[in-house]
Design an enzyme around this catalytic site. Structure first.
Site, mmCIF file in Angstrom:
data_model
loop_
_atom_site.group_PDB
_atom_site.id
_atom_site.type_symbol
_atom_site.label_atom_id
_atom_site.label_comp_id
_atom_site.label_asym_id
_atom_site.label_seq_id
_atom_site.Cartn_x
_atom_site.Cartn_y
_atom_site.Cartn_z
ATOM 1 N N PHE B 39 0.851 -1.192 0.000
ATOM 2 C CA PHE B 39 0.000 0.000 0.000
ATOM 3 C C PHE B 39 0.888 1.243 0.000
ATOM 4 O O PHE B 39 1.724 1.421 0.898
ATOM 5 C CB PHE B 39 -0.933 -0.019 1.222
ATOM 6 C CG PHE B 39 -1.923 -1.149 1.158
ATOM 7 C CD1 PHE B 39 -3.190 -0.959 0.623
ATOM 8 C CD2 PHE B 39 -1.572 -2.424 1.607
ATOM 9 C CE1 PHE B 39 -4.094 -2.007 0.540
ATOM 10 C CE2 PHE B 39 -2.484 -3.473 1.533
ATOM 11 C CZ PHE B 39 -3.745 -3.267 0.991
ATOM 12 N N VAL B 77 2.590 -1.705 4.355
ATOM 13 C CA VAL B 77 2.278 -0.283 4.240
ATOM 14 C C VAL B 77 3.588 0.500 4.258
ATOM 15 O O VAL B 77 4.412 0.321 5.161
ATOM 16 C CB VAL B 77 1.388 0.170 5.418
ATOM 17 C CG1 VAL B 77 1.070 1.653 5.332
ATOM 18 C CG2 VAL B 77 0.103 -0.646 5.464
ATOM 19 N N CYS B 78 3.775 1.361 3.273
ATOM 20 C CA CYS B 78 5.019 2.153 3.209
ATOM 21 C C CYS B 78 5.107 3.099 4.400
ATOM 22 O O CYS B 78 4.199 3.892 4.644
ATOM 23 C CB CYS B 78 5.078 2.948 1.918
ATOM 24 S SG CYS B 78 6.432 4.133 1.893
ATOM 25 N N ILE B 79 6.214 3.057 5.100
ATOM 26 C CA ILE B 79 6.338 3.849 6.331
ATOM 27 C C ILE B 79 6.317 5.349 6.063
ATOM 28 O O ILE B 79 5.626 6.103 6.756
ATOM 29 C CB ILE B 79 7.599 3.442 7.139
ATOM 30 C CG1 ILE B 79 7.650 4.219 8.448
ATOM 31 C CG2 ILE B 79 8.872 3.639 6.339
ATOM 32 C CD1 ILE B 79 8.639 3.691 9.441
ATOM 33 N N ALA B 82 2.875 6.418 5.122
ATOM 34 C CA ALA B 82 1.968 6.270 6.257
ATOM 35 C C ALA B 82 2.167 7.404 7.266
ATOM 36 O O ALA B 82 1.198 7.994 7.745
ATOM 37 C CB ALA B 82 2.186 4.918 6.938
#
Lengths: 116, 130
Positions: B39, B77-79, B82
């Site tokens: 994501f 999920v890409c940090i 996010a």
């Protein structure tokens, strides 16, 4: 692990939230992973290579660093440039101009295509 | 075949998470493997457990969570994406001294390298744009 040919397809204009910078980030990570990275700017994506003269949040200035990451396969869509009355001299780094036929060949040669 | 899927849009502004989930269900039903779902961009909002879907509308985040749990699929999920959108794990909430954590299980916060790794190891990398 063999390097894959990964093409990043930039078709959205800059200043559309964080999208432009996040695509560039993904491209740079692929380059750091030593993949065969190329990038094609088409549609309003060609505006991402115009230097707006703004000191902040100007993705064009960041794209200027691509050669430092050994990313030299940088393409623009000829039709997109002509429709917007842009010349390659207006762009922040040297690019190769592709016709629709050239774009088809470029995409066909990839292992992975990542659109924005 | 081994697929990796990228989701770039959220449920409020695009069809991306719904289309991607239908694709993933179809792939699993046909016996294919899904290496990872990544994501990115606004897609990280799927992992925000504080979002409440309007009554009568599917909750895309819950639908993804259920599908992943049932089929043992990694939701990454890409940090960076996010953090700038306020999707925080307990660890990140603590690190940046925020009031709460809101990462929905079983989504996991990972680095952008996991997107490129997925593109490298999968037979097909399929992106659902915003």
């Amino acid at each position: 692990m063999n390097a894959k040919r990964i093409l990043f397809l930039v078709a959205h204009p800059p200043h559309r939230g964080a999208l432009a910078f996040e695509m560039l980030d993904a491209l740079l990570v692929a380059a750091v992973f030593e993949q065969k990275v190329s990038v094609l700017f088409s549609g309003d994506g060609v505006y991402q290579l115009l230097d707006t003269g703004q000191p902040y949040r100007d993705v064009a200035r960041s794209y200027r660093a691509l050669p430092a990451y050994d990313v030299n396969d940088i393409y623009v869509d000829k039709t997109a440039m002509r429709q917007r009355s842009l010349s390659v001299e207006a762009l922040v780094l040297p690019v190769r101009v592709l016709t629709r036929r050239g774009i088809r060949a470029l995409i066909a040669a990839q292992d992975v295509v990542v659109p924005d | 075949m081994k697929f990796a899927i990228a989701v770039h849009g959220d449920a409020t502004n695009s069809e991306s998470p719904h289309s991607a989930l239908r694709f993933a269900r179809a792939a699993v039903a046909k016996g294919h493997q899904i290496h990872r779902v990544f994501f990115y961009h606004a897609g990280v909002n799927l992992a925000n457990s504080l979002i409440v879907a309007p009554q009568g509308e599917p909750d895309a985040g819950d639908d993804w969570a259920r599908f992943a749990t049932e089929n043992g699929i990694e939701l990454a999920v890409c940090i960076a994406a996010a953090l700038r959108r306020g999707v925080l794990s307990e660890q990140e909430s603590h690190r940046y001294d925020r009031a709460a954590a809101n990462l929905k299980a079983p989504f996991q916060i990972v680095g952008l390298g996991q997107m490129i790794e997925a593109a490298i190891v999968a037979d097909r990398f399929v992106t659902f744009c915003a």
